[in-house]
Enzyme design. Structure first.
Site, PDB file in Angstrom:
ATOM      1  N   GLY A   1       0.882  -1.034   0.249  1.00  0.00           N
ATOM      2  CA  GLY A   1      -0.034   0.070  -0.011  1.00  0.00           C
ATOM      3  C   GLY A   1       0.975   1.302   0.066  1.00  0.00           C
ATOM      4  O   GLY A   1       0.495   2.143  -0.659  1.00  0.00           O
ATOM      5  N   ASP A   2       1.970   1.171   0.914  1.00  0.00           N
ATOM      6  CA  ASP A   2       2.849   2.657   0.878  1.00  0.00           C
ATOM      7  C   ASP A   2       3.634   2.421  -0.430  1.00  0.00           C
ATOM      8  O   ASP A   2       3.574   3.821  -1.050  1.00  0.00           O
ATOM      9  CB  ASP A   2       3.819   2.188   1.935  1.00  0.00           C
ATOM     10  CG  ASP A   2       3.132   2.389   3.294  1.00  0.00           C
ATOM     11  OD1 ASP A   2       2.831   3.435   3.727  1.00  0.00           O
ATOM     12  OD2 ASP A   2       3.172   1.186   3.948  1.00  0.00           O
ATOM     13  N   SER A   3       4.090   1.418  -1.038  1.00  0.00           N
ATOM     14  CA  SER A   3       4.729   1.658  -2.309  1.00  0.00           C
ATOM     15  C   SER A   3       3.790   2.056  -3.389  1.00  0.00           C
ATOM     16  O   SER A   3       4.396   2.810  -4.347  1.00  0.00           O
ATOM     17  CB  SER A   3       5.360   0.360  -2.683  1.00  0.00           C
ATOM     18  OG  SER A   3       6.236  -0.113  -1.381  1.00  0.00           O
TER      19      SER A   3
END
Length: 414
Positions: A172-174
């Site tokens: 999700g962060d990436s």
């Protein structure tokens, strides 16, 4: 050894990173890999927490060597007014500012987008947060796991008779970081098309291009990847559920286990490919079944088709299955571990590993930079810096002399 020569398609672009952990730093990492001059602000009290995550060497994360390659580390106490003033000077000089604090934090430090834009109308700020800069959840903490859950990814991941699974990385962060990079590049293009970089004169917008804020919410970045969920639900009331290793509604495309215990992905969902797959397996009956000639006919018989493929795979080793299906021109692949990747001819031919050396002489491999640009490829100029490694150099560029730097260090500002 650091390579100092400016190179890459983003050479000359100044980036200020105000953030920690994954989403913001990964966004600025990609810009740094392609030549941008990235200054990362870290707290003097330990720096970015990711420095101590996962596998460590001499107290520093190996991940850090990748996540912060090509960046300059400046320690700065942003709770001190003098630290805020230094950050403001850097922000006003930057082409792009990347931050992933909770909404409102930068505004308290007079570093918010509107505050900077009032002085530099060409300001481009990428803001990555759990829920975006607006809405009822904007002030809530939002990590990648929350974004993956709210954005729909977790709900469809795993097997139907078990709780949802997570991907084994911070996807999700990436994904949010990649949206940030795309937004920054579009905003930079727009700024340059409308007048370019600010001339440094406060309040003078006559010679400056138009900057903008890129508002990236983690859950929305994940949601953007969710294919046809919205129209399927809106039109047909379909709620896509977990289907294990299969690709729902596209048959066959699943994960199977070979006789030697290896896992293999077979994507035989094209109509012609399906027939070749069945013939290669010796299942002429399924290959010539008129009902199975098209995907819409195969979907109702998914369980039967998957069972037939698994039965065949159980009679094969991973190598024999790959050879037979590759010769039949069926998309197939072993599920790779990092051990498999490091010795794979395709990875090696594409030069997907870079050899580097830590300061103490220890050799280390890093993943190569992607995407691969034919004329201006990315480059690793140095590994993740030590905490505050570039503090003095950066402060000198802002006009601080040795006595001033010493005073800031004595007072805990840097």
């Amino acid at each position: 050894m650091e390579k100092t020569a400016a190179s890459g398609p983003l050479a000359g672009i100044k980036v200020l990173e105000l953030g920690t952990l994954i989403a913001g730093p990964f966004c600025s990492r990609m810009l740094a890999e392609f030549g941008a001059d990235v200054i990362k602000i870290e707290s003097p009290d330990g720096g970015d927490p990711i420095r101590q995550w996962r596998v460590l060497k001499d107290g520093t994360s190996l991940w850090w060597s990748v996540q912060s390659r090509n960046k300059k580390s400046l320690t700065l106490n942003l709770k001190d007014a003098r630290g805020q003033e230094i950050a403001r000077k850097l922000a006003l000089e930057a082409d792009i500012i990347i931050e992933n604090y909770r909404p409102g934090v930068l505004e308290k430090w007079s570093l918010g987008y509107e505050q900077l834009k009032a002085i530099n109308p060409a300001t481009i700020m990428v803001r990555l947060s759990g829920f975006g800069q607006t809405g009822p959840l904007k002030d809530q903490p939002g990590f990648g796991a929350i974004g993956e859950s709210m954005g729909g990814l977790r709900y469809v991941s795993g097997f139907p008779d078990r709780p949802p699974l997570r991907v084994g990385i911070s996807i999700g962060d990436s994904v949010a970081a990649l949206h940030g990079v795309i937004g920054a590049m579009m905003a930079l293009r727009h700024r340059d098309a409308t007048g370019g970089r600010w001339n440094g004169q406060a309040g003078d917008a006559s010679q400056a291009g138009q900057g903008q804020m890129i508002d990236v919410a983690l859950y929305e970045a994940v949601f953007n990847m969710m294919e046809s969920l919205v129209p399927e639900y809106d039109y047909a009331g379909v709620v896509r559920e977990r289907t294990g290793g299969a690709l729902p509604g596209i048959v066959p495309s699943n994960t199977y286990t070979t006789g030697d215990g290896e896992n293999i992905v077979i994507a035989g969902n094209g109509d012609a490919i399906f027939k070749r797959l069945m013939l290669a397996m010796g299942r002429d009956d399924l290959a010539n079944d008129a009902q199975l000639a098209r995907n819409d006919g195969r979907v109702p018989r998914t369980a039967e088709i998957d069972a037939a493929i698994q039965q065949w795979c159980a009679t094969q080793t991973i190598d024999s299955a790959l050879q037979i299906l590759q010769e039949a021109d069926v998309p197939v692949g072993k599920i790779y571990s990092i051990r498999d990747m490091m010795s794979d001819p395709q990875f090696l031919a594409r030069k997907m590993f870079e050899q580097h050396t830590f300061a103490d002489g220890t050799p280390i491999k890093l993943p190569a930079i992607t995407p691969k640009l034919s004329a201006t490829p990315g480059e690793t100029k140095w590994l993740g810096p030590t905490l505050g490694q570039h503090t003095d150099d950066v402060l000198r560029t802002l006009g601080y002399d040795e006595a001033g730097i010493a005073e800031l260090r004595r007072d805990g500002v840097v």
